[in-house]
Design a protein around this motif. Structure first.
Motif, PDB file in Angstrom:
ATOM      1  N   ASP A 102      -3.324   3.529 -10.347  1.00  0.00           N
ATOM      2  CA  ASP A 102      -2.418   3.223  -9.240  1.00  0.00           C
ATOM      3  C   ASP A 102      -3.047   2.205  -8.303  1.00  0.00           C
ATOM      4  O   ASP A 102      -2.393   1.260  -7.850  1.00  0.00           O
ATOM      5  CB  ASP A 102      -2.087   4.500  -8.454  1.00  0.00           C
ATOM      6  CG  ASP A 102      -1.308   5.517  -9.272  1.00  0.00           C
ATOM      7  OD1 ASP A 102      -0.632   5.091 -10.230  1.00  0.00           O
ATOM      8  OD2 ASP A 102      -1.378   6.707  -8.942  1.00  0.00           O
ATOM      9  N   LYS A 103      -4.330   2.420  -8.002  1.00  0.00           N
ATOM     10  CA  LYS A 103      -5.020   1.513  -7.085  1.00  0.00           C
ATOM     11  C   LYS A 103      -5.183   0.124  -7.697  1.00  0.00           C
ATOM     12  O   LYS A 103      -5.061  -0.885  -6.999  1.00  0.00           O
ATOM     13  CB  LYS A 103      -6.378   2.093  -6.698  1.00  0.00           C
ATOM     14  CG  LYS A 103      -6.275   3.380  -5.882  1.00  0.00           C
ATOM     15  CD  LYS A 103      -7.640   3.958  -5.566  1.00  0.00           C
ATOM     16  CE  LYS A 103      -7.503   5.258  -4.768  1.00  0.00           C
ATOM     17  NZ  LYS A 103      -8.815   5.870  -4.470  1.00  0.00           N
TER      18      LYS A 103
ATOM     19  N   ARG B 149       0.832  -1.212   0.000  1.00  0.00           N
ATOM     20  CA  ARG B 149       0.000   0.000   0.000  1.00  0.00           C
ATOM     21  C   ARG B 149       0.864   1.259   0.000  1.00  0.00           C
ATOM     22  O   ARG B 149       0.533   2.262  -0.651  1.00  0.00           O
ATOM     23  CB  ARG B 149      -0.905  -0.001   1.230  1.00  0.00           C
ATOM     24  CG  ARG B 149      -1.837   1.197   1.343  1.00  0.00           C
ATOM     25  CD  ARG B 149      -2.358   1.323   2.755  1.00  0.00           C
ATOM     26  NE  ARG B 149      -1.275   1.566   3.707  1.00  0.00           N
ATOM     27  CZ  ARG B 149      -1.396   1.432   5.019  1.00  0.00           C
ATOM     28  NH1 ARG B 149      -2.545   1.058   5.548  1.00  0.00           N
ATOM     29  NH2 ARG B 149      -0.367   1.666   5.809  1.00  0.00           N
ATOM     30  N   ASP B 150       1.979   1.226   0.713  1.00  0.00           N
ATOM     31  CA  ASP B 150       2.826   2.408   0.849  1.00  0.00           C
ATOM     32  C   ASP B 150       3.968   2.444  -0.162  1.00  0.00           C
ATOM     33  O   ASP B 150       4.793   3.355  -0.125  1.00  0.00           O
ATOM     34  CB  ASP B 150       3.409   2.464   2.270  1.00  0.00           C
ATOM     35  CG  ASP B 150       2.316   2.521   3.340  1.00  0.00           C
ATOM     36  OD1 ASP B 150       1.194   2.948   3.011  1.00  0.00           O
ATOM     37  OD2 ASP B 150       2.595   2.120   4.483  1.00  0.00           O
TER      38      ASP B 150
ATOM     39  N   PRO C  73       2.776   6.085  -4.636  1.00  0.00           N
ATOM     40  CA  PRO C  73       1.577   6.915  -4.448  1.00  0.00           C
ATOM     41  C   PRO C  73       0.364   6.277  -5.128  1.00  0.00           C
ATOM     42  O   PRO C  73       0.477   5.690  -6.205  1.00  0.00           O
ATOM     43  CB  PRO C  73       1.958   8.242  -5.117  1.00  0.00           C
ATOM     44  CG  PRO C  73       3.450   8.249  -5.140  1.00  0.00           C
ATOM     45  CD  PRO C  73       3.867   6.828  -5.293  1.00  0.00           C
ATOM     46  N   LEU C  74      -0.797   6.405  -4.504  1.00  0.00           N
ATOM     47  CA  LEU C  74      -2.027   5.818  -5.038  1.00  0.00           C
ATOM     48  C   LEU C  74      -3.032   6.930  -5.299  1.00  0.00           C
ATOM     49  O   LEU C  74      -4.064   7.050  -4.635  1.00  0.00           O
ATOM     50  CB  LEU C  74      -2.593   4.783  -4.051  1.00  0.00           C
ATOM     51  CG  LEU C  74      -1.659   3.616  -3.712  1.00  0.00           C
ATOM     52  CD1 LEU C  74      -2.255   2.742  -2.631  1.00  0.00           C
ATOM     53  CD2 LEU C  74      -1.370   2.793  -4.964  1.00  0.00           C
ATOM     54  N   SER C  75      -2.714   7.744  -6.291  1.00  0.00           N
ATOM     55  CA  SER C  75      -3.525   8.925  -6.540  1.00  0.00           C
ATOM     56  C   SER C  75      -4.501   8.752  -7.691  1.00  0.00           C
ATOM     57  O   SER C  75      -5.394   9.585  -7.863  1.00  0.00           O
ATOM     58  CB  SER C  75      -2.609  10.123  -6.835  1.00  0.00           C
ATOM     59  OG  SER C  75      -1.714   9.804  -7.894  1.00  0.00           O
ATOM     60  N   THR C  76      -4.371   7.692  -8.479  1.00  0.00           N
ATOM     61  CA  THR C  76      -5.261   7.491  -9.622  1.00  0.00           C
ATOM     62  C   THR C  76      -5.875   6.102  -9.554  1.00  0.00           C
ATOM     63  O   THR C  76      -5.361   5.209  -8.855  1.00  0.00           O
ATOM     64  CB  THR C  76      -4.494   7.622 -10.951  1.00  0.00           C
ATOM     65  OG1 THR C  76      -3.577   6.509 -11.075  1.00  0.00           O
ATOM     66  CG2 THR C  76      -3.708   8.929 -11.004  1.00  0.00           C
TER      67      THR C  76
END
Length: 626
Positions: A383-384, A373-374, A377-380
């Protein structure tokens, strides 16, 4: 000559409690057996036999061993007589003598003599004037005389030929084979360890098999800080755990085994009273070392430094362990505060601070989730989606099917909670046993005044929901099967509702189910059917999904297996519109531009669509035939 592999096979085929039980009255105590110790007089039992780990141990007198040791120490047999008797009972043939193996064993014995002599020489050097630099360093670490003596610290002087001269009774070739000297083409051999604080590395029997040396001269910046012996006939770094021969007895009393990153960390922990510590030797924890740990405790604790290197070491250990996981056997992880190693923490806050950390280790699955998870970055949305792909890739490496299934469910739950936060439900139970909508807020764009209103009951209300939640929504067999599955297993609505809510083009009936999935009270199949009918929609009939006879639709479906199968079907349902939209976009672009690049992209997506259809057919066929 009996190889270690053959002796391990003999031990694995021998039930130790049956052997010991012939002459000692054993009582079952959980997973072990206990008795009054046959090696010393006692009134209360402190002698334990563990069949899983294949050893006996007395906490009173320290007697310890395996089935062979029992036959020699208690029954008075010679080693080979003990082996022959146990082999006959286990149905094994004792290997015939192997001259080459006997010669290799003789060489190993000779190398043990070399290593023992080198250790005595290193220890002696620490007490002479030349070893003052080593004693000064040990003083800065705060190690007392007992710790220095117990771990066998020594000193290697600066001379390139000092060890050769001290161990002149051994041939040069043996010193090279033992890893104490380095042979380079075109140059005279020279001592491997020079100007270093020395620490012996011992095997499970406490015999010196290698050395580790820490450089002491501050001006030698081009030399490695720590230097270990190379692999030799005695030493395989991937199959050795530093301090295991001391940590194993301590672990039997404490019930835990702690793995730290380096041997100096082990010494610091032991000096602080934490004796059940081991360390790998310059490499990430290997599969063989994990298996070695599991022979002593089921869930060893890995204690890593709080820096980025420590985090990488934790992930390497996790990825090595995942394929090996089996019931009750796993790893637990402790991460030290950033910038600190065990010695730093103990010096700054004392042994109690370390014990506090060790008392609250994290599970392997929790650390795996947090690390991925870290990681980026999971901004889109992309990304997720990448996060989920990485998590599922880890799950695929787990060989035990039950553990893999449980990990998949656990990680999917964590991912869904993270990627699709719960929203406020618009449905609440009413006095009549059904559900009603609770619409709150006031203002423009059709917001509501906060008063509960009856659930809409006309087909027109369903049309409005269709336009609001699933514009262009279509009905098909897969959608109907999933809706029927969610009605049959309503508890799964909470898990998958948010992912479905974000999927375009679904059957409009999903909107009605999603709106009530977070309502207070227990969701029941009959209530979900009532809500559908109250809004002008009918629950799916079997004819709608006759091409998709999934197992979760059966009358006697197993809850755990049905949840797994329904989750797979939902994942396909969510993936389908994304794939179809991408293919449509690629086709339109190719029709406009008509280049090799656009054609290749269109064909790639067409192949993915064909693979998707094939997976769906295989899944339905598999469930139909099972």
């Amino acid at each position: 000559m009996l190889t270690p592999q053959w002796l391990d096979q003999l031990r694995s085929r021998t039930t130790l409690s049956a052997v010991v039980g012939r002459s000692v009255r054993l009582q079952k105590a959980g997973r072990e057996h206990r008795a009054c110790c046959p090696f010393h007089n006692e009134n209360s039992p402190s002698f334990y036999v563990n069949d899983e780990k294949g050893f006996y141990h007395c906490f009173g007198c320290g007697a310890h061993g395996d089935a062979i040791r029992w036959m020699t120490d208690h029954q008075g047999l010679a080693f080979m007589d003990a082996v022959k008797e146990l082999a006959a009972e286990a149905g094994l043939d004792v290997p015939a003598p192997d001259p080459q193996a006997a010669k290799a064993a003789e060489k190993r014995d000779s190398l043990h003599d070399v290593m023992a002599a080198a250790q005595e020489w290193f220890k002696a050097n620490l007490s002479v004037p030349e070893g003052d630099v080593g004693r000064t360093y040990l003083g800065t670490r705060g190690f007392d005389a007992h710790t220095v003596q117990r771990f066998g610290f020594g000193y290697a002087p600066e001379g390139r030929q000092s060890l050769k001269q001290a161990l002149s009774r051994f041939p040069e070739a043996m010193l090279i084979e033992a890893g104490l000297r380095i042979e380079v083409d075109g140059r005279d051999p020279y001592d491997r360890f020079r100007g270093r604080l020395m620490l012996p590395i011992e095997d499970a029997r406490g015999r010196v098999i290698a050395f580790g040396g820490r450089i002491l001269a501050k001006d030698k910046t081009d030399a490695p800080k720590y230097l270990n012996s190379p692999d030799t006939p005695l030493f395989d770094k991937g199959r050795t755990l530093y301090n295991l021969h001391r940590a194993a007895p301590a672990a039997r009393q404490s019930g835990r085994m702690v793995v730290v990153e380096g041997y100096m960390d082990v010494v610091a922990m032991a000096a602080a009273g934490i004796a059940e510590c081991v360390a790998p030797l310059g490499t990430a924890l290997t599969e063989h070392q994990i298996e070695m740990l599991w022979r002593h405790v089921e869930t060893p604790i890995l204690c890593f430094d709080g820096d980025k290197a420590g985090q990488r070491a934790a992930m390497r250990a996790i990825t090595r362990a995942l394929p090996l996981l089996r019931p009750a056997h796993s790893l637990r992880i402790v991460r030290l505060p950033e910038g600190l190693d065990p010695d730093d923490l103990i010096k700054a806050k004392g042994a109690r601070a370390m014990e506090a950390l060790l008392s609250e280790p994290k599970s392997l699955v929790e650390v795996l989730w947090e690390a991925e998870r870290d990681a980026v970055p999971l901004s889109t949305p992309e990304d997720k989606a990448g996060l989920k792909a990485r998590l599922m890739a880890h799950v695929e490496t787990i060989q035990n099917p039950d553990i893999a299934s449980l990990y998949r469910r656990e990680l999917q739950d964590r991912y869904s909670e993270f990627a699709f936060p719960k929203r406020e439900s618009r449905w609440q139970p009413n006095a009549g046993g059904g559900f009603q909508q609770v619409r709150q807020g006031a203002g423009p764009r059709g917001k509501w005044n906060g008063k509960p209103t009856p659930a809409p009951s006309t087909p027109e209300s369903l049309s409005r929901l269709n336009a609001r939640y699933s514009p262009g929504g279509t009905r098909d067999g897969l959608s109907a099967a999933v809706i029927a599955g969610l009605i049959r297993w309503p508890a799964l609505l909470v898990r998958h509702a948010e992912a479905l809510a974000r999927t375009p083009g679904l059957d409009p009936r999903f909107a009605l189910l999603i709106d009530c999935c977070h309502a207070s009270g227990t969701l029941e199949s009959v209530r979900l059917e009532t809500i559908l009918r109250a809004n002008g929609a009918e629950p799916p009939r079997s004819s709608e999904y006759s091409d998709f006879p999934f197992g979760f639709l059966g009358a006697d479906g197993d809850p755990e297996k049905s949840a797994e199968e329904l989750t797979q079907a939902i994942q396909l349902l969510i993936e389908r519109p994304v794939l179809e939209a991408a293919l449509k976009t690629a086709t339109e672009r190719h029709e406009r531009e008509f280049t090799d690049e656009t054609f290749a992209e269109q064909q790639r997506l067409r192949e993915r669509k064909l693979e998707f259809d094939s997976r769906l057919r295989q899944m339905a066929t598999r469930h139909a035939s099972s």
